[in-house]
Write a protein that holds these residues in place. Structure first.
Motif, mmCIF file in Angstrom:
data_model
loop_
_atom_site.group_PDB
_atom_site.id
_atom_site.type_symbol
_atom_site.label_atom_id
_atom_site.label_comp_id
_atom_site.label_asym_id
_atom_site.label_seq_id
_atom_site.Cartn_x
_atom_site.Cartn_y
_atom_site.Cartn_z
ATOM 1 N N UNK A 11 5.111 -4.621 8.022
ATOM 2 C CA UNK A 11 5.817 -3.832 8.915
ATOM 3 C C UNK A 11 5.767 -2.244 8.477
ATOM 4 N N UNK A 12 6.094 -1.335 9.180
ATOM 5 C CA UNK A 12 6.160 0.114 8.449
ATOM 6 C C UNK A 12 7.458 -0.171 7.713
ATOM 7 N N UNK A 40 1.530 -2.854 8.725
ATOM 8 C CA UNK A 40 0.550 -3.442 9.999
ATOM 9 C C UNK A 40 -0.833 -3.150 9.809
ATOM 10 N N UNK A 41 -1.139 -2.126 9.000
ATOM 11 C CA UNK A 41 -2.778 -2.066 8.740
ATOM 12 C C UNK A 41 -3.285 -2.623 7.770
ATOM 13 N N UNK A 42 -2.392 -3.351 6.871
ATOM 14 C CA UNK A 42 -2.819 -3.748 5.339
ATOM 15 C C UNK A 42 -3.383 -5.329 5.702
ATOM 16 N N UNK A 43 -4.458 -5.655 4.835
ATOM 17 C CA UNK A 43 -4.890 -7.036 4.803
ATOM 18 C C UNK A 43 -4.616 -7.662 3.535
ATOM 19 N N UNK A 44 -3.882 -8.607 3.422
ATOM 20 C CA UNK A 44 -3.343 -8.989 2.041
ATOM 21 C C UNK A 44 -4.374 -10.084 1.670
ATOM 22 N N UNK A 45 -4.544 -10.171 0.451
ATOM 23 C CA UNK A 45 -5.424 -11.392 -0.094
ATOM 24 C C UNK A 45 -4.905 -12.847 0.379
ATOM 25 N N UNK A 46 -3.468 -12.887 0.038
ATOM 26 C CA UNK A 46 -2.768 -13.777 0.518
ATOM 27 C C UNK A 46 -1.674 -13.522 1.540
ATOM 28 N N UNK A 47 -2.061 -14.033 3.015
ATOM 29 C CA UNK A 47 -1.336 -13.630 3.941
ATOM 30 C C UNK A 47 0.313 -13.869 3.918
ATOM 31 N N UNK A 48 0.588 -14.945 2.932
ATOM 32 C CA UNK A 48 2.091 -15.201 2.962
ATOM 33 C C UNK A 48 2.548 -14.424 1.736
ATOM 34 N N UNK A 49 1.946 -13.751 0.929
ATOM 35 C CA UNK A 49 2.331 -12.905 -0.149
ATOM 36 C C UNK A 49 3.811 -12.176 0.175
ATOM 37 N N UNK A 95 -12.746 -8.741 7.959
ATOM 38 C CA UNK A 95 -11.666 -7.926 7.740
ATOM 39 C C UNK A 95 -11.917 -6.763 8.606
ATOM 40 N N UNK A 96 -11.172 -6.052 9.322
ATOM 41 C CA UNK A 96 -11.553 -4.796 10.002
ATOM 42 C C UNK A 96 -10.473 -3.702 9.510
ATOM 43 N N UNK A 97 -11.397 -2.616 8.752
ATOM 44 C CA UNK A 97 -10.357 -1.600 8.212
ATOM 45 C C UNK A 97 -10.110 -0.620 9.320
ATOM 46 N N UNK A 98 -8.895 -0.028 9.310
ATOM 47 C CA UNK A 98 -8.518 1.006 10.188
ATOM 48 C C UNK A 98 -9.263 2.486 9.911
ATOM 49 N N UNK A 99 -9.796 2.992 10.950
ATOM 50 C CA UNK A 99 -10.586 4.197 10.659
ATOM 51 C C UNK A 99 -9.676 5.305 10.030
ATOM 52 N N UNK A 100 -10.479 6.397 9.488
ATOM 53 C CA UNK A 100 -10.055 7.356 8.827
ATOM 54 C C UNK A 100 -9.071 7.075 7.735
ATOM 55 N N UNK A 101 -9.219 6.305 6.767
ATOM 56 C CA UNK A 101 -8.603 5.833 5.569
ATOM 57 C C UNK A 101 -8.393 7.057 4.576
ATOM 58 N N UNK A 102 -9.255 7.803 4.614
ATOM 59 C CA UNK A 102 -9.718 8.892 3.623
ATOM 60 C C UNK A 102 -8.605 10.005 3.426
ATOM 61 N N UNK A 110 -1.482 12.125 3.172
ATOM 62 C CA UNK A 110 -1.698 10.733 3.928
ATOM 63 C C UNK A 110 -2.855 10.160 2.743
ATOM 64 N N UNK A 111 -2.774 9.059 2.296
ATOM 65 C CA UNK A 111 -3.769 8.355 1.738
ATOM 66 C C UNK A 111 -3.833 6.850 2.344
ATOM 67 N N UNK A 112 -4.929 6.467 3.143
ATOM 68 C CA UNK A 112 -4.873 5.321 3.470
ATOM 69 C C UNK A 112 -3.709 4.953 4.448
ATOM 70 N N UNK A 113 -2.966 3.881 4.076
ATOM 71 C CA UNK A 113 -1.917 3.492 4.761
ATOM 72 C C UNK A 113 -0.630 4.113 4.302
#
Length: 216
Positions: free
Chosen positions: A191-192, A176-185, A93-100, A135-138
């Motif tokens: 999308x935005x 688009x930047x989120x990584x779901x535990x279940x990709x089909x959830x 999993x690749x987290x997008x930078x600057x999610x603080x 802005x908080x994460x995504x």
């Protein structure tokens, strides 16, 4: 001869039972209702951001004021790339930078000052306009607020102010930047997405310069 059983109930027991019944009734009434919450912007110092919290403060200083705020939380924290456990195993999993969290805010207030025949200027309220981007994460939240305040000046030099505001809130999330535990959830957006709502607010402000500039 044995003493009869004591069937008396003292006042303390009655009050305790009534309190328990009241709490149970309130809990039962609250169950059918849904609860909603929101993430409000975070500011470091209240004393320098009064107008961003309370519309009643508009014009309280008696001068035209501009306020700017930039808040960065968790400075220096580095985002990482790691393994994320899914139903089919582990995947990178690749987290997008600057999610603080990041908050930028701007506020402008103008007083309503009236000069009498003797040349004495009295403040009767004010108006304000503010803009906040949080802005908080995504998730991104934008607040555009405007409002008015009226002041009632007391004989001892203190003042009570009442204010109201109207806020346009735009909330967006970048799926688009989120990584779901279940990709089909289907509940996790891919999308935005966003929406805009209107919120009404009100505030009260009390100040007394004779008590070491007390304000509440």
């Amino acid at each position: 001869m044995q003493n009869p059983p004591n069937l008396c109930i003292n006042d303390t027991s009655v009050v305790f039972m009534r309190n328990k019944i009241s709490i149970a009734l309130l809990a039962a009434l609250a169950l059918p209702f849904k609860g909603f919450s929101q993430q409000d912007p975070y500011y470091t110092h209240y004393a320098f951001n009064k107008i961003l919290f309370n519309p009643a403060y508009a014009g309280a200083s008696g001068s035209f004021c501009v306020n700017a705020n930039a808040h960065r939380q968790w400075m220096g924290l580095q985002d990482e790339t790691g393994m994320f456990k899914t139903q089919s195993g582990k995947a990178p999993i690749n987290f997008v930078d600057n999610i603080m969290p990041k908050t930028n805010a701007f506020g402008f207030t103008a007083p309503i000052n009236i000069k009498n025949a003797s040349g004495i200027v009295t403040n009767y309220g004010g108006a304000f306009l503010s803009f906040t981007n949080d802005v908080i994460a995504y998730e991104s939240n934008t607040y555009l607020r405007g409002g008015l305040a009226g002041a009632y000046n007391l004989a001892d030099g203190s003042s009570i102010r009442l204010g109201f505001d109207v806020t346009s809130i735009t909330r967006q999330i970048d799926g688009t930047k989120m990584r779901a535990h279940d990709p089909n959830d289907p509940l996790v957006p891919t999308n935005k997405q966003g929406d805009t709502k209107t919120e009404l607010g009100a505030g009260v402000w009390y100040s007394n310069p004779n008590l070491k500039d007390l304000y509440v």
